[in-house]
Design an enzyme around this catalytic site. Structure first.
Site, PDB file in Angstrom:
ATOM      1  N   ASP A 391       0.763  -1.105  -0.027  1.00 23.96           N
ATOM      2  CA  ASP A 391       0.232   0.225   0.087  1.00 23.96           C
ATOM      3  C   ASP A 391       0.934   1.474   0.007  1.00 23.96           C
ATOM      4  O   ASP A 391       2.235   1.485   0.274  1.00 23.96           O
ATOM      5  CB  ASP A 391      -0.899   0.053   1.274  1.00 23.96           C
ATOM      6  CG  ASP A 391      -2.177  -0.966   1.234  1.00 23.96           C
ATOM      7  OD1 ASP A 391      -2.436  -1.268   0.001  1.00 23.96           O
ATOM      8  OD2 ASP A 391      -2.653  -1.071   2.267  1.00 23.96           O
ATOM      9  N   ASP A 732      -4.989  -2.890   4.658  1.00 25.39           N
ATOM     10  CA  ASP A 732      -5.578  -2.573   6.015  1.00 25.39           C
ATOM     11  C   ASP A 732      -7.224  -2.682   6.003  1.00 25.39           C
ATOM     12  O   ASP A 732      -7.736  -3.135   6.911  1.00 25.39           O
ATOM     13  CB  ASP A 732      -5.193  -1.286   6.406  1.00 25.39           C
ATOM     14  CG  ASP A 732      -5.312  -0.226   5.240  1.00 25.39           C
ATOM     15  OD1 ASP A 732      -5.998  -0.567   4.263  1.00 25.39           O
ATOM     16  OD2 ASP A 732      -4.423   0.700   5.331  1.00 25.39           O
ATOM     17  N   ASP A 736      -9.442  -5.653   1.720  1.00 27.14           N
ATOM     18  CA  ASP A 736      -8.232  -6.247   1.331  1.00 27.14           C
ATOM     19  C   ASP A 736      -8.050  -7.615   1.955  1.00 27.14           C
ATOM     20  O   ASP A 736      -6.975  -8.478   1.545  1.00 27.14           O
ATOM     21  CB  ASP A 736      -6.897  -5.402   2.231  1.00 27.14           C
ATOM     22  CG  ASP A 736      -6.710  -4.034   1.627  1.00 27.14           C
ATOM     23  OD1 ASP A 736      -7.091  -4.039   0.362  1.00 27.14           O
ATOM     24  OD2 ASP A 736      -6.402  -3.218   2.176  1.00 27.14           O
TER      25      ASP A 736
END
Lengths: 1039, 224
Positions: A391, A732, A736
């Protein structure tokens, strides 16, 4: 993004936007992306269910129809009884936690892993062997029963240990999820009530306002200026406006539906609950995670491979000697006992415990470095990782807007963006800066929470949105006490930011006692601000704004925008005192003050800067052969800028678009081979076939996926796995979790991560920092190397333990080493040393080599097995036999006498067995001598295992390069070996049940020359490996 | 290994700590664990025992012993070498069990002979006057008389110490014969005999774990 170049960020300063929403884009693609994924995954039943559910038509219904459908009333709401009934029918409005494996299953699972199976098989074989012995001789020795029991105990105890370790990490995780129960404002029985959101039922009328989380899927009935953040659902970070009109057939795109777990950013709305709990869209996506199978960890595969090798060796030696025994006219039953004995002797009893302890030691070490490992085996997975899909926000970046650049006096200045900026070093002498800093300080609504004077500025909690926070902290660092400045410059009027104006304005009395003029300060979208200006300040002097200065402004604006930064323009105006006397009353609605001919002062740009440790970490990854792919919902420009600044896209790499721009040719004309980097957007990804994605993944070493939805992460992960890569994924959000589960190692964020993500992940990053992953990789690689050493160490003595039995069968000497004695080696003297190898430092920079190839670089390979079994193992056996023969010879039995003595030796009725010197021995005297032999053999192995331990410290380097004393734990291990042996031989010498006897001190040294020989031999091996890399020797002797 | 073998003494093992005290063994060697079973009326049933005894006593034949030294009774025959002589053990010391007068060692008459001997241990020097004492224990009212030859089961000290197979090649172990006299007539006659070394401080006759250290127990069953 190509169509409207150059595209620059617009400025968003509104509301409670958090860092995830840095940019603006066309949100609709996102929804489409989500649906496409659903279609693509249709073969999965759950997903089919999902697509069906999405076809809900509540958004098309009128309010009346809705009331009928849900038996409710828009004005009075449900009655309490109705609500209670519905609650009983539908259950609470909460995502059901992922199915917890029952603790007992988790516990039992620990006992049936690859290794454990081997030990169980051994234990059962032992009991079978005893059964056979017992059936033919009631008084047969219980050794096999003991051995079987010990094997079973080892599995059970190790299982308990591993279970305990993992339970501990799970507990740490659980402490993170102390969720504050969410409340909802609901109309029931015509009354507004605040109830826990869990109790919401379908048909409830709820009211939401800016800042609330939407408590369920709701159909909006009334909305005023309502904007929602759907990023948790779609990855789309741009606020979406919401109204009660039906605008689209697709429920995900229509404006009159609000989704559970998304946030209402501003405005107010009233809605009817249409789905609760797991039936909400997000609930269904979360449940996808359980549909994604958990991949087997690489270390589990390696251990399985190792078990196969051990089992193969055991069975082949066993069968070979079974045939030999039968042809030597042993009874078949005895031969079967031999067969079982040989197979069991090959089982490395201590290894399971050692590996588990080693892994948990590393897990502990990693936890200290902020990587919390949920599954012990995941410790190593990180080491074999070859692709990390990371990310951006919060992981690579600080998750905090920070002032990055300033532009005034026709110059761009750089600000310090590190985590703990103490002072800014750019030139602050110009008069323009004085004005600019004042605007920054005054035109700002953010405030520090009181009582934080002692907290470093950067860590203080601020009430206000991300950009304002950044500006407040920036000016606090540069100017000192901003609150005090604001007090001195009393604010008389203010227009807060809104998205139509795109500016913020305030009017202040100045702190200059002579100057009675009011100061009007404004900040906002640069082009909007510039529109209102007629002059520009250069070096503290106002100058008319002409074409060339405007040009300079635009150049700077483009440049900063091109860096992916959010740019703000600042201007001010001193209101003439004659027109605006001190008593003048400003009216922000009537705008009774000038809104043109202001003086432009400067630009300031902000970015969520990379964490300062990240660039180093990325460099490390690169030299470690790990590809870092950024996957973000952010705008490609920001994504690319951050990718460049952290090194995911290296300084001299270009994308196809860059090359096109540089050469001034169309994108299609660019030779794709020239581009090293690629920025792929979710839009493009959506249109790609699997093959095309594979091509992108293989042909570009540097890839950034921007504007991707969380669902697309799963596609990217699968693409990477098709390249045979071991993929680590960070995440997170709830969305996901499928990707986290699918990945070889899912890494959830400890701070920002949702429970669903943490549950699906194998590892939790406690500080959300990418650099922690790299430390984890390092630990993982080290543990793989060290496990190799541990296994090599353990396998070696396996031969020394097996040979006595083989020689006993073939040559007929009295048994040189008893079963119980073997157990004391495997579970006694050898345990601490093999764990000590886990503390060994890396031989060379492990972060400079490629990740191991899943299918080629095995934990236990042929050279390791051959070298351990046939080289060192045989040498060790010889050494131990020497001690054994010495003891027997010095007591009266020369080796020549011992040969074929077995039958007579073991006969209980023979009490006058003659030795080489004519002396006669009773059965018990012989037995005692046999135990002395066991002890001697044991000491022989122990002494040589010390040498084995030392040589296993390195695989390639000389021990002297590695440093003999650097790993202190090795010496603890050696000490433990010696102490345990001393206790066994001297402390328990009289306890004959353990078959140990006092051994003359000199016998301890008989094997020392062999030990030294082993060391020298291994040094020579390593020397040749170093001298002739790539040679036959290197290939066959390096394990 | 070779180096280790070179360090070995050909004549005497380096250590004798594990056999500090000798065990007792009996002849004839019973087939099953220390149980003799035969029938007076069936010569076949004890033929094996007789042969075993004969075989065992071959080195004791007067012909074989004639080169041996006649030693003084009652004293250790310590020697300094280089030639080590062995003392004669005249078979007639065993009297009725010598096999000289009765080649069937009493088996045919129901008075079987059992030979008891101490295990050879190099350098062993018994203290005091060692002798082998046997007690019989029979079932029921049966009583058994045990006769020992030489009288009282004495073992003469002149047969000690032993100097090892190589130096003391012709060494003859002193023997003690036990002859059973059953008085009762009930059959089968069963008697358990326990023999142990007594009269010498340094010869142990009891060990927790070693049932043959300085003692031996055997059972004789005599069928009709």
């Amino acid at each position: 993004m190509g169509q409207k170049t150059p595209r620059i960020y617009s400025v968003e300063l509104n509301g409670a936007k958090d860092m995830k929403q840095t940019d603006k884009g066309d949100g609709k693609d996102k929804y489409r992306g989500l649906q496409d994924n659903c279609l693509e995954l249709r073969n999965n039943q759950r997903q089919e269910h999902l697509t069906k559910e999405i076809d809900l038509d509540d958004h098309k219904l009128s309010n009346k129809e809705l009331e009928t459908k849900y038996h409710t009333n828009i004005v009075t709401g449900l009655s309490s009884t109705q609500a209670a009934e519905l609650l009983a029918r539908d259950g609470p409005n909460a995502l059901s936690p992922p199915k917890e494996t029952p603790e007992i299953i988790k516990f039992l699972k620990q006992m049936v892993g690859g290794f454990s199976i081997l030990l169980w098989a051994g234990a059962i074989l032992c009991w079978i062997a005893y059964g056979i012995q017992y059936s033919s001789d009631k008084s047969s020795s219980l050794d096999n029963v003991y051995l079987g029991t010990v094997l079973a105990l080892v599995v059970i105890l190790t299982g308990i240990f591993a279970y305990y370790q993992e339970a501990k990490s799970t507990n740490i995780m659980a402490s993170f999820s102390k969720m504050i129960p969410q409340q909802a404002l609901v109309i029931r029985d015509s009354e507004k009530k605040i109830i826990p959101a869990e109790q919401l039922v379908v048909g409830d009328i709820v009211e939401i306002k800016g800042g609330d989380q939407i408590p369920a899927d709701i159909r909006l009935l009334f909305a005023q200026g309502c904007k929602v953040d759907n990023s948790s659902l779609t990855g789309e970070s741009e606020p979406q406006s919401r109204s009660c009109e039906f605008t689209h057939d697709d429920p995900l795109e229509t404006k009159n539906i609000g989704f559970y777990s998304t946030t209402c950013l501003e405005g107010t709305a009233t809605g009817m609950v249409i789905n609760t709990g797991d039936r909400t869209i997000i609930g269904q996506i979360a449940s996808l995670a359980s549909g994604v199978g958990n991949e087997k960890t690489p270390i589990a595969i390696e251990i399985k491979h190792f078990v196969h090798i051990v089992a193969g060796v055991a069975i082949s030696i066993g069968v070979l000697f079974f045939i030999i025994a039968v042809s030597m006219k042993y009874r078949v039953l005895d031969s079967i006992i031999f067969l079982i004995g040989i197979i069991v002797a090959n089982v490395p009893e201590g290894l399971l415990a050692t590996v588990t302890v080693t892994l948990s030691l590393t897990a502990k070490r990693m936890a200290k470095k902020n990587c919390l490992v949920k599954n012990l085996e995941a410790v190593e997975t990180l080491g074999s990782t070859s692709i990390i899909c990371s990310d951006k926000t919060g992981t690579l970046t600080q998750n905090r807007m920070t002032v990055a650049h300033l532009w005034f006096d026709n110059q761009i200045f750089m600000a310090d963006t590190s985590e703990d900026q103490l002072k800014q070093t750019f030139d602050q002498s110009s008069g323009t800066w004085a004005s600019l800093s004042k605007i920054i300080a005054l035109c700002n609504r953010a405030e520090f929470r009181p009582g934080q004077e002692r907290v470093p500025i950067m860590k203080r909690v601020v009430v206000g949105d991300a950009s304002e926070t950044a500006l407040l902290k920036f000016s606090e660092v540069v100017l000192g006490d901003v609150m005090e400045i604001r007090k001195r410059n009393h604010k008389v009027a203010e227009i807060p930011f809104n998205s139509t104006n795109k500016f913020q304005l305030s009017i202040h009395k100045t702190d200059d006692p002579i100057d009675k003029r009011f100061l009007m300060v404004m900040k906002g979208a640069p082009e909007k601000v510039l529109e209102k200006c007629s002059t520009i300040m250069v070096n503290g002097q106002e100058q008319p704004l002409n074409n060339s200065t405007a040009e300079a402004f635009y150049t700077a604006y483009m440049e900063l925008g091109g860096l992916g930064e959010r740019v703000l323009g600042f201007c001010h105006l001193y209101l003439p005192a004659d027109e605006f006397p001190e008593t003048y009353s400003f009216d922000v609605d009537a705008m009774n003050f000038p809104m043109s001919d202001l003086c432009f002062v400067g630009l300031l740009s902000m970015i969520d800067p990379p964490r300062s440790t990240v660039p180093d970490a990325i460099t490390k990854c690169r030299s470690a052969g790990i590809k870092v792919i950024m996957v973000t919902g952010d705008h490609p420009i920001t994504a690319k800028a951050i990718a460049k600044s952290v090194g995911i896209i290296s300084a001299n790499s270009e994308t196809v678009e860059d090359i096109a721009k540089r050469l001034n040719i169309a994108v299609e004309q660019v030779n794709k081979q020239d581009a090293k980097a690629a920025v792929v957007t979710g839009m493009e990804l959506k249109d790609m076939s699997e093959d095309q994605l594979d091509e992108v993944l293989t042909s570009y070493p540097e890839i950034v996926f921007a504007r991707t939805s969380p669902q697309q992460k799963l596609i990217i992960v699968e693409g990477c796995q098709r390249q045979d890569a071991v993929v680590a994924v960070t995440g997170d959000g709830v969305n996901d979790s499928p990707a986290l589960k699918k990945a070889d190692i899912g890494i959830a964020m400890g701070i920002a991560g949702s429970d669903a993500a943490k549950n699906a992940a194998d590892m939790v990053l406690l500080d959300d920092n990418f650099a922690s992953i790299v430390t984890g990789v390092e630990e993982g690689r080290l543990i793989f190397d060290n496990l190799k050493k541990t296994i090599a160490y353990t396998l070696t003595k396996n031969i020394a333990e097996l040979c006595p039995f083989l020689i006993y069968i073939i040559v007929g000497v009295p048994l040189p080493l008893g079963t119980i004695t073997i157990l004391f080696i495997d579970l006694g003297t050898d345990i601490v040393p093999s764990i000590a190898l886990a503390y060994e430092k890396a031989e060379s920079d492990i972060m400079n080599r490629k990740p191991r190839h899943k299918k080629e670089d095995r934990l236990v390979n042929k050279p390791l097995a051959v070298y351990s079994y046939l080289h060192i193992g045989i040498m060790q056996s010889l050494g131990a036999f020497l001690v054994y023969f010495t003891v027997y010879a010095q007591e009266g039995f020369r080796p020549s006498t011992l040969i074929n003595l077995r039958v007579e030796w073991e006969k209980d009725s023979v009490n006058n067995l003659e030795d080489s010197y004519g002396q006669e021995w009773t059965r018990y005297q012989r037995k005692y001598l046999e135990w002395t032999g066991y002890t001697a053999f044991f000491i022989g192995i122990m002494v040589q295992q010390i040498a084995d331990l030392i040589i296993r410290k390195t695989r390639r380097n000389s021990i002297f390069q590695q440093g003999l004393f650097r790993n202190k734990v090795i010496w603890v291990g050696i000490a433990s070996q010696i102490i345990i042996a001393l206790i066994l031989s001297y402390g328990l010498g009289s306890i004959t049940a353990l078959n140990f006897t006092m051994l003359r001190p000199q016998y301890w040294f008989v094997a020392v020359p062999h030990a030294i020989l082993i060391w020298v031999y291994d040094e020579v091996r390593k020397l040749f490996i170093r001298l002739y890399p790539g040679s036959w020797w290197d290939k066959n002797m390096y394990y | 290994m070779w180096v280790m073998l070179q360090t070995l003494n050909d004549e005497v093992p380096k250590y004798r700590d594990q056999i500090s005290s000798p065990g007792l063994t009996v002849f004839p060697k019973p087939v099953t664990a220390l149980e003799y079973s035969f029938s007076v009326s069936e010569p076949e049933s004890y033929k094996g025992y007789i042969e075993d005894l004969k075989k065992f006593l071959t080195p004791y034949a007067s012909e074989a012993q004639k080169n041996l030294k006649v030693c003084t009774d009652g004293a250790l025959s310590e020697q300094k070498g280089p030639v080590y002589e062995a003392c004669q053990f005249p078979l007639n010391l065993l009297e009725a069990c010598s096999g000289e007068n009765d080649p069937e060692f009493g088996y045919s008459q129901g008075h079987p002979c059992i030979l008891v001997k101490m295990n050879r241990i190099i350098g062993l020097k018994p203290q005091g006057q060692p002798r082998i004492e046997c007690t019989g224990n029979s079932k029921g009212e049966n009583t058994t008389t045990l006769l020992a030859y030489p009288p009282e089961g004495n073992i003469d000290l002149k047969y000690f110490p032993y100097y090892g197979k190589k130096l003391h090649a012709s060494y003859l172990q002193p023997l003690v014969a036990v002859q059973l006299n059953y008085t009762a007539s009930s059959t089968p006659k069963e008697v358990t005999v326990e023999c142990k070394i007594v009269g010498s401080k340094n010869l142990k006759n009891y060990d927790d774990r070693d049932k043959f250290l300085g003692r031996v127990a055997f059972k004789i069953t005599m069928r009709a």
